[in-house]
Design a protein around this motif. Structure first.
Motif, PDB file in Angstrom:
ATOM      1  N   ALA A 327      63.076  34.048  47.330  1.00  0.00           N
ATOM      2  CA  ALA A 327      63.182  32.581  47.410  1.00  0.00           C
ATOM      3  C   ALA A 327      62.508  32.085  48.684  1.00  0.00           C
ATOM      4  O   ALA A 327      61.891  31.022  48.705  1.00  0.00           O
ATOM      5  CB  ALA A 327      64.643  32.156  47.384  1.00  0.00           C
ATOM      6  N   CYS A 328      62.616  32.876  49.772  1.00  0.00           N
ATOM      7  CA  CYS A 328      62.010  32.469  51.053  1.00  0.00           C
ATOM      8  C   CYS A 328      60.492  32.338  50.905  1.00  0.00           C
ATOM      9  O   CYS A 328      59.870  31.469  51.500  1.00  0.00           O
ATOM     10  CB  CYS A 328      62.368  33.463  52.150  1.00  0.00           C
ATOM     11  N   ARG A 329      59.917  33.189  50.097  1.00  0.00           N
ATOM     12  CA  ARG A 329      58.468  33.131  49.889  1.00  0.00           C
ATOM     13  C   ARG A 329      58.100  31.953  48.975  1.00  0.00           C
ATOM     14  O   ARG A 329      57.158  31.215  49.252  1.00  0.00           O
ATOM     15  CB  ARG A 329      58.013  34.451  49.241  1.00  0.00           C
ATOM     16  N   GLN A 330      58.869  31.792  47.916  1.00  0.00           N
ATOM     17  CA  GLN A 330      58.536  30.755  46.930  1.00  0.00           C
ATOM     18  C   GLN A 330      58.614  29.354  47.531  1.00  0.00           C
ATOM     19  O   GLN A 330      57.849  28.464  47.174  1.00  0.00           O
ATOM     20  CB  GLN A 330      59.483  30.839  45.726  1.00  0.00           C
ATOM     21  N   VAL A 331      59.568  29.171  48.447  1.00  0.00           N
ATOM     22  CA  VAL A 331      59.802  27.832  48.982  1.00  0.00           C
ATOM     23  C   VAL A 331      58.862  27.516  50.152  1.00  0.00           C
ATOM     24  O   VAL A 331      58.707  26.362  50.528  1.00  0.00           O
ATOM     25  CB  VAL A 331      61.298  27.724  49.398  1.00  0.00           C
ATOM     26  N   CYS A 332      58.210  28.537  50.684  1.00  0.00           N
ATOM     27  CA  CYS A 332      57.392  28.339  51.887  1.00  0.00           C
ATOM     28  C   CYS A 332      56.033  27.732  51.528  1.00  0.00           C
ATOM     29  O   CYS A 332      55.293  28.307  50.730  1.00  0.00           O
ATOM     30  CB  CYS A 332      57.190  29.680  52.596  1.00  0.00           C
ATOM     31  N   PRO A 333      55.672  26.610  52.127  1.00  0.00           N
ATOM     32  CA  PRO A 333      54.369  26.008  51.795  1.00  0.00           C
ATOM     33  C   PRO A 333      53.205  26.876  52.249  1.00  0.00           C
ATOM     34  O   PRO A 333      52.104  26.748  51.745  1.00  0.00           O
ATOM     35  CB  PRO A 333      54.360  24.686  52.573  1.00  0.00           C
ATOM     36  N   MET A 334      53.459  27.777  53.200  1.00  0.00           N
ATOM     37  CA  MET A 334      52.373  28.598  53.746  1.00  0.00           C
ATOM     38  C   MET A 334      52.173  29.907  52.990  1.00  0.00           C
ATOM     39  O   MET A 334      51.253  30.654  53.278  1.00  0.00           O
ATOM     40  CB  MET A 334      52.635  28.928  55.224  1.00  0.00           C
ATOM     41  N   VAL A 375      55.364  25.991  60.352  1.00  0.00           N
ATOM     42  CA  VAL A 375      55.516  24.681  60.991  1.00  0.00           C
ATOM     43  C   VAL A 375      56.982  24.377  61.308  1.00  0.00           C
ATOM     44  O   VAL A 375      57.320  23.291  61.771  1.00  0.00           O
ATOM     45  CB  VAL A 375      54.926  23.556  60.105  1.00  0.00           C
ATOM     46  N   GLY A 376      57.851  25.327  61.034  1.00  0.00           N
ATOM     47  CA  GLY A 376      59.255  25.171  61.415  1.00  0.00           C
ATOM     48  C   GLY A 376      60.027  24.239  60.505  1.00  0.00           C
ATOM     49  O   GLY A 376      60.979  23.594  60.949  1.00  0.00           O
ATOM     50  N   CYS A 377      59.663  24.170  59.205  1.00  0.00           N
ATOM     51  CA  CYS A 377      60.411  23.274  58.308  1.00  0.00           C
ATOM     52  C   CYS A 377      61.774  23.864  57.950  1.00  0.00           C
ATOM     53  O   CYS A 377      62.634  23.166  57.409  1.00  0.00           O
ATOM     54  CB  CYS A 377      59.613  22.947  57.052  1.00  0.00           C
ATOM     55  N   GLY A 378      61.962  25.155  58.227  1.00  0.00           N
ATOM     56  CA  GLY A 378      63.283  25.774  58.039  1.00  0.00           C
ATOM     57  C   GLY A 378      63.665  25.990  56.589  1.00  0.00           C
ATOM     58  O   GLY A 378      64.819  26.304  56.279  1.00  0.00           O
ATOM     59  N   GLU A 379      62.702  25.873  55.668  1.00  0.00           N
ATOM     60  CA  GLU A 379      63.024  26.005  54.254  1.00  0.00           C
ATOM     61  C   GLU A 379      63.454  27.418  53.876  1.00  0.00           C
ATOM     62  O   GLU A 379      64.248  27.608  52.971  1.00  0.00           O
ATOM     63  CB  GLU A 379      61.821  25.571  53.403  1.00  0.00           C
ATOM     64  N   ALA A 383      66.710  27.993  51.759  1.00  0.00           N
ATOM     65  CA  ALA A 383      66.623  28.472  50.377  1.00  0.00           C
ATOM     66  C   ALA A 383      67.300  29.828  50.188  1.00  0.00           C
ATOM     67  O   ALA A 383      67.586  30.210  49.052  1.00  0.00           O
ATOM     68  CB  ALA A 383      65.154  28.575  49.974  1.00  0.00           C
ATOM     69  N   CYS A 384      67.539  30.546  51.263  1.00  0.00           N
ATOM     70  CA  CYS A 384      68.082  31.910  51.111  1.00  0.00           C
ATOM     71  C   CYS A 384      69.484  31.855  50.497  1.00  0.00           C
ATOM     72  O   CYS A 384      70.410  31.315  51.103  1.00  0.00           O
ATOM     73  CB  CYS A 384      68.130  32.610  52.464  1.00  0.00           C
ATOM     74  N   PRO A 385      69.662  32.429  49.298  1.00  0.00           N
ATOM     75  CA  PRO A 385      70.993  32.351  48.672  1.00  0.00           C
ATOM     76  C   PRO A 385      72.023  33.200  49.405  1.00  0.00           C
ATOM     77  O   PRO A 385      73.220  33.029  49.220  1.00  0.00           O
ATOM     78  CB  PRO A 385      70.747  32.887  47.252  1.00  0.00           C
ATOM     79  N   ALA A 386      71.528  34.129  50.248  1.00  0.00           N
ATOM     80  CA  ALA A 386      72.463  34.981  50.989  1.00  0.00           C
ATOM     81  C   ALA A 386      72.799  34.381  52.348  1.00  0.00           C
ATOM     82  O   ALA A 386      73.551  34.971  53.122  1.00  0.00           O
ATOM     83  CB  ALA A 386      71.861  36.367  51.162  1.00  0.00           C
ATOM     84  N   GLY A 387      72.213  33.217  52.649  1.00  0.00           N
ATOM     85  CA  GLY A 387      72.537  32.528  53.905  1.00  0.00           C
ATOM     86  C   GLY A 387      71.989  33.219  55.141  1.00  0.00           C
ATOM     87  O   GLY A 387      72.574  33.115  56.221  1.00  0.00           O
TER      88      GLY A 387
END
Ligand code: FES
Length: 432
Positions: A327-334, A375-379, A383-387
């Motif tokens: 999820a961390c990869r999918q949500v990252c714009p970069m 860019v530090g958007c913190g997504e 998005a991480c389901p494990a927090g």
């Protein structure tokens, strides 16, 4: 102590074929004695030494790792070592944040004529590692401490007034055909609006936390035609980086900026961006001051105050919860590679198993691929389901880029990217 019990360190040395390897060879042919603790792995150039190899060295039982290549100006491929030097400056910070012991990671320049230097470096590293003892902290278990949690910033009603104006603007854009699709926020998350009569689906409230620029890279969105995208000031920086990396043409996108005092997410506690700077149209009153509205939780400082072993234990505990859902990869714009390195199986660069080793490898690769680009958007954290607070790794790299190169990703469209460039003056105080 019997002789059999004396600790003999294992040192893995990744060396460049054209200088250090020949320097080591010279040491041998001129019969210079040096400890037999080193295992040499020859590679074409220091610029070719992948950061994961350093971790691999420890995984196969090394107590210390050495990377060595040609002196600046002598690289067989002109600038491989200059690029490597830049990467190491940032990579060392990431390893430090993860809890790797930097006293066990060494860099040096040794030329083909420096057999004596090879002898000296190997002798020193062997002795130093012997003093440190065997490396047992890799993916350490136990003793993990928690980090302080920040107070979310409340969402103010003043911001809500922009919603009506936003809908009206998007309705006009679609009616006039200025854009074919609007990527904005809906009641239940991101909304893709293609018809003017659906503009009322767009909202601006305290659930508008996603960075929508990530959708611009999707084929399905590109196929719809010219897009308009709703951005908060923190998200807007992604557009600057994406344009620099030739992923978007800014003139082909209509950017709608929303002035923002924070949307109640933990990431808003340390965000200082309040007013969009590059938007074609901005809604909401510009709000200030450009400082965090509540004290930052200092999670990063608390992490760095731990010992390396405690940091390693902290991450091991965190990563044990990761299920590799990406999820961390999918949500990252970069993250926009057509095929991510973690999905490649010929050869397998990153262990795909959700084991501790595989997760460390994945998170190191993910964070380092975002070095001086995030860019530090913190997504990723959101998005991480494990927090897992993955953004802490990005913060480490962001700080390193700022302190060493004065670079802030997404802030200045004219600034030269940190990686992919170099200067002759780059710091090398960590290189022997
Ligand atoms: Fe030796 Fe590039 S060829 S560092």
């Amino acid at each position: 102590m019997s002789e059999a019990n004396v600790f003999e360190p294992k040192i893995v040395a990744y060396v460049c074929n054209w200088c250090t390897y020949l320097g080591a060879d010279l040491a041998g042919t001129t019969r210079l004695e040096y400890p037999p603790n080193v295992r040499i792995i020859r590679l074409p150039c220091t610029g070719r030494i992948d950061f994961n190899l350093i971790i691999k060295g420890f995984e196969v039982g090394a107590d210390a790792v050495l990377v060595s290549g040609c002196h600046p100006g002598d690289c067989h491929y002109t600038a491989g070592n200059y690029h490597a030097r830049r990467r190491w400056i940032l990579f060392r910070e990431l390893l430090d944040t993860l809890g790797f012991d930097l006293r066990r990671i060494h860099f040096t320049w040794i030329s083909a004529a420096e057999g004596k230097k090879w002898q000296q470096v190997i002798t020193e590293i062997t002795e130093q590692t012997r003093q440190l003892g065997p490396y047992t902290d890799l993916y350490a278990d136990g003793g993990a401490k928690d980090l302080p949690v920040g107070t979310p910033v409340p969402f103010t009603t003043r911001t809500l007034a922009a919603e009506t104006a936003l809908r009206e603007h998007c309705r006009n854009l679609l009616t006039e055909g200025t854009v074919k699709v609007v990527v904005g926020y809906g009641e239940r998350g991101p909304a893709v609006v293609t018809r003017a009569e659906d503009a009322n689906r767009l909202v601006w409230n305290n659930r508008c936390c996603s960075n929508l620029t990530t959708y611009l890279k999707r084929k399905e969105i590109k196929a719809l035609g010219k897009p308009a995208v709703v951005v908060k000031p923190c998200d807007e920086k992604s557009l600057v980086v994406l344009e620099k990396e030739s992923q978007i043409e800014r003139k082909d996108i209509h950017v709608i900026g929303m002035a923002c005092e924070g949307v109640g997410e933990p990431k808003c506690t340390f965000c200082t961006a309040r007013t969009p700077r590059f938007a074609d149209k901005t809604f909401g009153e510009p709000v200030g001051p450009e400082t965090p509205v509540s004290p930052p939780p200092n999670r990063f400082e608390a992490l760095m105050a731990m010992t390396p072993r405690e940091r390693m234990a902290f991450w091991a505990t965190q990563f044990d919860r990761c299920v590799k859902c990406y999820a961390c990869r999918q949500v990252c714009p970069m993250c926009y590679c057509e095929r991510c390195i973690v999905d490649k199986n010929r050869p397998i660069a990153i262990d795909p198993a959700p084991s501790r080793k595989g997760i460390f490898a994945w998170q190191i690769a993910r964070a380092f691929h975002l070095a001086a680009r995030c860019v530090g958007c913190g997504e990723c954290s959101r998005a991480c389901p494990a927090g897992i607070d993955l953004a802490l790794l990005n913060i480490a790299l962001h700080k390193a880029a700022q302190e060493n190169f004065g670079y802030d990703a997404g802030v200045d469209p004219a600034a030269e990217p940190v990686l992919g460039a170099y200067t002759l003056q780059d710091k090398e105080d960590f290189i022997r």
